[in-house]
Design a protein around this motif. Structure first.
Motif, PDB file in Angstrom:
ATOM      1  N   LEU A  30      -2.365   0.947  -3.283  1.00 14.13           N
ATOM      2  CA  LEU A  30      -2.144  -0.303  -2.560  1.00 14.13           C
ATOM      3  C   LEU A  30      -3.439  -1.084  -2.349  1.00 14.13           C
ATOM      4  CD1 LEU A  30       0.424   0.928   0.108  1.00 14.13           C
ATOM      5  CD2 LEU A  30       0.854  -0.741  -1.706  1.00 14.13           C
ATOM      6  N   PHE A  31      -4.535  -0.361  -2.218  1.00 14.42           N
ATOM      7  CA  PHE A  31      -5.776  -1.043  -1.853  1.00 14.42           C
ATOM      8  C   PHE A  31      -6.745  -1.268  -3.004  1.00 14.42           C
ATOM      9  CE2 PHE A  31      -4.425   0.253   2.400  1.00 14.42           C
ATOM     10  CZ  PHE A  31      -4.648  -0.930   3.081  1.00 14.42           C
ATOM     11  N   GLU A  32      -6.672  -0.479  -4.059  1.00  7.21           N
ATOM     12  CA  GLU A  32      -7.693  -0.610  -5.103  1.00  7.21           C
ATOM     13  C   GLU A  32      -7.590  -1.961  -5.807  1.00  7.21           C
ATOM     14  OE1 GLU A  32      -7.171   2.414  -8.081  1.00  7.21           O
ATOM     15  OE2 GLU A  32      -5.116   1.781  -8.486  1.00  7.21           O
ATOM     16  N   LEU A  33      -8.662  -2.347  -6.452  1.00  4.80           N
ATOM     17  CA  LEU A  33      -8.685  -3.625  -7.168  1.00  4.80           C
ATOM     18  C   LEU A  33      -7.639  -3.628  -8.263  1.00  4.80           C
ATOM     19  CD1 LEU A  33     -12.541  -4.182  -7.672  1.00  4.80           C
ATOM     20  CD2 LEU A  33     -11.033  -5.374  -6.084  1.00  4.80           C
ATOM     21  N   SER A  34      -7.004  -4.776  -8.429  1.00  5.36           N
ATOM     22  CA  SER A  34      -6.036  -4.898  -9.517  1.00  5.36           C
ATOM     23  C   SER A  34      -6.791  -5.150 -10.818  1.00  5.36           C
ATOM     24  CB  SER A  34      -5.098  -6.060  -9.229  1.00  5.36           C
ATOM     25  OG  SER A  34      -5.843  -7.265  -9.276  1.00  5.36           O
ATOM     26  N   GLU A  35      -6.082  -5.042 -11.909  1.00  4.87           N
ATOM     27  CA  GLU A  35      -6.691  -5.304 -13.212  1.00  4.87           C
ATOM     28  C   GLU A  35      -7.322  -6.696 -13.255  1.00  4.87           C
ATOM     29  OE1 GLU A  35      -7.895  -4.100 -15.991  1.00  4.87           O
ATOM     30  OE2 GLU A  35      -7.432  -2.281 -14.836  1.00  4.87           O
ATOM     31  N   ASP A  72     -13.288   0.931  -4.344  1.00  5.36           N
ATOM     32  CA  ASP A  72     -13.039  -0.506  -4.247  1.00  5.36           C
ATOM     33  C   ASP A  72     -11.798  -0.790  -3.427  1.00  5.36           C
ATOM     34  OD1 ASP A  72     -12.372   0.939  -6.882  1.00  5.36           O
ATOM     35  OD2 ASP A  72     -10.754  -0.535  -6.711  1.00  5.36           O
ATOM     36  N   ILE A  73     -11.819  -1.886  -2.692  1.00  6.12           N
ATOM     37  CA  ILE A  73     -10.576  -2.388  -2.103  1.00  6.12           C
ATOM     38  C   ILE A  73     -10.496  -3.888  -2.360  1.00  6.12           C
ATOM     39  CG2 ILE A  73     -10.504  -0.620  -0.310  1.00  6.12           C
ATOM     40  CD1 ILE A  73     -11.197  -2.781   1.686  1.00  6.12           C
ATOM     41  N   HIS A  74      -9.273  -4.416  -2.298  1.00  2.00           N
ATOM     42  CA  HIS A  74      -9.074  -5.833  -2.568  1.00  2.00           C
ATOM     43  C   HIS A  74     -10.118  -6.655  -1.829  1.00  2.00           C
ATOM     44  CE1 HIS A  74      -5.391  -4.945  -4.531  1.00  2.00           C
ATOM     45  NE2 HIS A  74      -4.823  -4.467  -3.443  1.00  2.00           N
ATOM     46  N   GLY A  75     -10.748  -7.549  -2.562  1.00  2.00           N
ATOM     47  CA  GLY A  75     -11.659  -8.480  -1.919  1.00  2.00           C
ATOM     48  C   GLY A  75     -12.988  -7.892  -1.479  1.00  2.00           C
ATOM     49  N   CYS A  76     -13.298  -6.648  -1.879  1.00  2.00           N
ATOM     50  CA  CYS A  76     -14.603  -6.106  -1.483  1.00  2.00           C
ATOM     51  C   CYS A  76     -15.704  -6.933  -2.151  1.00  2.00           C
ATOM     52  CB  CYS A  76     -14.725  -4.628  -1.849  1.00  2.00           C
ATOM     53  SG  CYS A  76     -14.715  -4.241  -3.603  1.00  2.00           S
ATOM     54  N   ASP A  77     -16.885  -6.915  -1.563  1.00  2.00           N
ATOM     55  CA  ASP A  77     -17.925  -7.797  -2.101  1.00  2.00           C
ATOM     56  C   ASP A  77     -18.438  -7.276  -3.450  1.00  2.00           C
ATOM     57  OD1 ASP A  77     -19.374  -5.630  -1.314  1.00  2.00           O
ATOM     58  OD2 ASP A  77     -20.874  -6.747  -0.184  1.00  2.00           O
ATOM     59  N   LEU A  78     -19.102  -8.164  -4.162  1.00  2.00           N
ATOM     60  CA  LEU A  78     -19.644  -7.801  -5.467  1.00  2.00           C
ATOM     61  C   LEU A  78     -21.152  -7.623  -5.313  1.00  2.00           C
ATOM     62  CD1 LEU A  78     -19.366  -7.546  -8.569  1.00  2.00           C
ATOM     63  CD2 LEU A  78     -19.541 -10.030  -8.715  1.00  2.00           C
ATOM     64  N   ASP A  79     -21.599  -6.369  -5.372  1.00  2.00           N
ATOM     65  CA  ASP A  79     -23.023  -6.082  -5.209  1.00  2.00           C
ATOM     66  C   ASP A  79     -23.685  -6.037  -6.579  1.00  2.00           C
ATOM     67  OD1 ASP A  79     -22.962  -5.455  -2.267  1.00  2.00           O
ATOM     68  OD2 ASP A  79     -21.553  -3.939  -2.979  1.00  2.00           O
TER      69      ASP A  79
END
Ligand code: ATP
Ligand code: MG
Length: 630
Positions: A30-35, A72-79
């Protein structure tokens, strides 16, 4: 844009799972980044690489942190890490012969169309590139970061809100990608983060239980004021290293697997470890996710965080006395919560955790451990009730659970003290003394939630005031302003069906459905002081701190100070349900709060505030309001 996962959908999905293990795995999905989210990140990295290569020949843009470490979760920042090592080498070798700094021209042509740049100093002509005079080997970090910021601002399309932040432990340039709303950081001196990212990745590859466990624990703990995600993840990895038999290898063991020639030293720290999962001996640990989670709570509910240092290097908690004598021990900043970075051994990744937070973390674990021993955790409800993780994510659930209620409890005592003599008399003469008191308290709760704290509320539903038999109700059946206020919609009374004749009081309950839009529970004392300062020099007794009027004004001031930041979604949503205490003689009002899930810590904050505030205000209200509803 990713569609926000609504709390309702989450609860529904989790309740439908077969067991806790399935719930935990589901959380990852449910939380991980989608493709498509991953694709966008990949495209951005490619774009940045292209643009920055023109300015810094040979540079590399390397993603690290949660976009790539497996958490990763949806919308996590890009480092992002901008690796300038090669560029420095180029620059050094190009030095000497005049005009050898080829890329400057590239820069100049690339960016001159966008003139009127603040970056260009008064002396520089428009042909000058941003990079013109900088020597990367001698430039300071802030200088290089400003340059990076300039490149981002001027030459990367679709990026805005670019800002160099120099004050952080690791200075970064922040940016926002316009179309996706994605937030990102670029750093230039954070090579160690690449190592720990790779280490975290390796752990997720080594054991498939790692991700579900971390995703689950992030719900009550992560990202918030308790522990940052990195520290929490390390704690989970440490926990898995210390199971018996271990579920994960220690870093020392991983290091032994590397060949001697593969030593990697970064910023003076040995960062070598085997990156090859196929060389790992499979773990003999077979514990289920469900029991690992319960064990995590049990172990850390009872862990002496202040008295030792958690070491992932060695996979054990190092006792302070001997640790302090070691070379790194002298440098590590000790606190109530000590988690040693796996590579930068003198760094406590939880150094920001204070006494209060450490204690709260511990209590959370203890509550969690207690809940995990209950059947509601282990067994799916056949009646469609919340079970397993769902109840775990509602803080304080245990306290109320013992009283047979779902949610968080606040008890409002009966007090004669607050009442005027006339009111006392009326109350005592009332045929149904308990209900009469209860009605008053409910009216007070409505007033405090809506008028004092400015929540939007529907309800109360349940109408406690109607009495069986033909007798006049003592309290008017309308609660003050309960149904007013433009934006408030009122849900119809959801009264439990009542049998004919006088109802048993225990059946009576009143509920509110509320949304909180502002942080009205924060900084009230300060605002109160400000108001007193601004107010008349001799406030009358009624205007004293703590009076209902003052508290209303305090909320208004907080809302005003927050500005018009009110989003389309409230900060918090909850339902509150009031009923009279259980026993025959019990005159207390039990008020039970059920937050919608996923609000964990924020709601907990609000709840802690209400615990003190609400009973006090209710007492004021019932003491002040004319008794008898005339
Ligand atoms: P998220 O961004 O989803 O909260 P994250 O792991 O990316 O999770 P950030 O705060 O963005 O967390 O940090 C990015 C990376 O920087 C981390 O993955 C870690 O490698 C490193 N890092 C973060 N905090 C610390 C810290 N306190 N000490 C050492 N390294 C850290
Ligand atoms: Mg991050």
């Amino acid at each position: 844009h990713h569609e926000q996962l609504s709390p309702e959908k989450l609860v529904q999905a989790l309740c439908q799972a077969d067991d806790v293990d399935a719930q935990m795995s589901q959380l990852v999905q449910l939380f991980e980044l989608s493709e498509s989210e991953r694709r966008l990140r990949h495209l951005l990295v490619t774009l940045f690489q292209e643009v920055f290569s023109e300015f810094f020949p040979g540079c590399a843009i390397l993603p690290f942190g949660s976009s790539v470490n497996g958490f990763d979760i949806h919308g996590c920042d890009l480092d992002l890490f901008l690796d300038l090592e090669k560029t420095k080498t180029f620059q050094a070798s190009a030095k000497g012969p005049p005009g050898a700094q080829v890329r400057m021209d590239v820069l100049g042509t690339k960016c001159t169309p966008l003139q009127a740049e603040e970056g260009a100093g008064p002396d520089s002509d428009s042909e000058d590139s941003i990079l013109s005079d900088i020597d990367l080997t001698t430039a300071t970090v802030p200088e290089v970061l400003e340059l990076v910021a300039a490149v981002l601002r001027k030459c990367v399309p679709g990026v805005h809100s670019v800002q160099a932040v120099h004050s952080a432990r690791r200075p970064v340039v922040k940016f926002c990608h316009k179309d996706s709303g994605l937030l990102g950081d670029i750093s230039i001196n954070n090579r160690l983060a690449l190592c720990n990212t790779r280490f975290l990745q390796l752990c997720t590859e080594a054991d498939e239980r790692v991700r579900p466990l971390v995703y689950t624990l992030r719900n009550p703990f992560g990202g918030g004021p308790l522990l940052n995600n990195y520290a929490l993840t390390l704690l989970v990895l440490f926990f898995l290293q210390t199971r018996s038999p271990p579920a994960l290898p220690t870093l020392a063991q991983l290091r032994e697997l590397t060949g001697d020639g593969n030593q990697a030293i970064v910023d003076g720290w040995d960062c070598s470890f085997s990156q090859d999962t196929s060389r790992l001996v499979p773990s003999a640990n077979t514990e289920s996710l469900c029991s690992l989670l319960a064990e995590f709570f049990r172990v850390f509910g009872d862990h002496d965080f202040a008295g030792c240092v958690i070491s992932l290097q060695e996979g054990r908690a190092l006792p302070l006395p001997s640790f302090l004598l070691s070379e790194v021990g002298a440098k590590l900043k000790l606190g109530p919560f000590n988690v040693q970075d796996p590579f930068e051994l003198s760094h406590n990744v939880a150094a920001n955790v204070n006494e209060k937070i450490a204690l709260r973390f511990q209590h959370c674990c203890q509550d969690g451990a207690k809940y995990c021993r209950s059947l509601q955790y282990q067994r799916k409800s056949s009646k469609g009730k919340a079970w397993g993780l769902v109840r775990l994510f509602q803080p304080g659930v245990l306290e109320a659970g013992e009283l047979g209620l779902d949610g968080l409890l606040i008890t409002i005592p009966f007090t004669l003290m607050a009442l005027s003599p006339g009111s006392r008399q009326q109350l005592c003469q009332a045929r149904d003394f308990r209900r009469c008191w209860f009605d008053k308290v409910c009216a007070a709760i409505t007033f405090v939630l809506k008028d004092v704290l400015k929540c939007s509320c529907t309800g109360p539903a349940g109408e406690p005031t109607e009495q069986g038999g033909g007798e006049q109700p003592i309290v008017g059946s309308k609660h003050p302003r309960s149904d007013e206020g433009g934006s408030l919609s009122v849900s119809p009374a959801k009264k439990r069906p009542r049998p004919e004749g006088p109802a048993p009081e225990e059946e009576e309950s009143v509920s509110w459905s509320c949304a909180v839009w502002h942080r009205v529970w924060m900084g009230r004392r300060r605002v109160r002081r400000q108001l007193r300062h601004l107010g008349s020099p001799q406030p009358d007794a009624e205007q004293e701190a703590g009076s209902l009027e003052v508290e209303e004004k305090v909320s208004e001031a907080i809302i005003q100070q927050e500005g018009d930041s009110m989003g389309s979604e409230p900060l918090l949503r909850f339902t509150a349900c009031a009923r009279v205490g259980g026993g025959q003689e019990d005159t207390r009002t039990l008020l039970c709060f059920t937050p919608t899930p996923q609000q964990g810590l924020l709601f907990q904050d609000f709840y802690h505030f209400l615990q003190g505030f609400l009973p006090r205000m209710v007492e004021r209200y019932v003491g002040r309001a004319a008794w008898g509803g005339q």
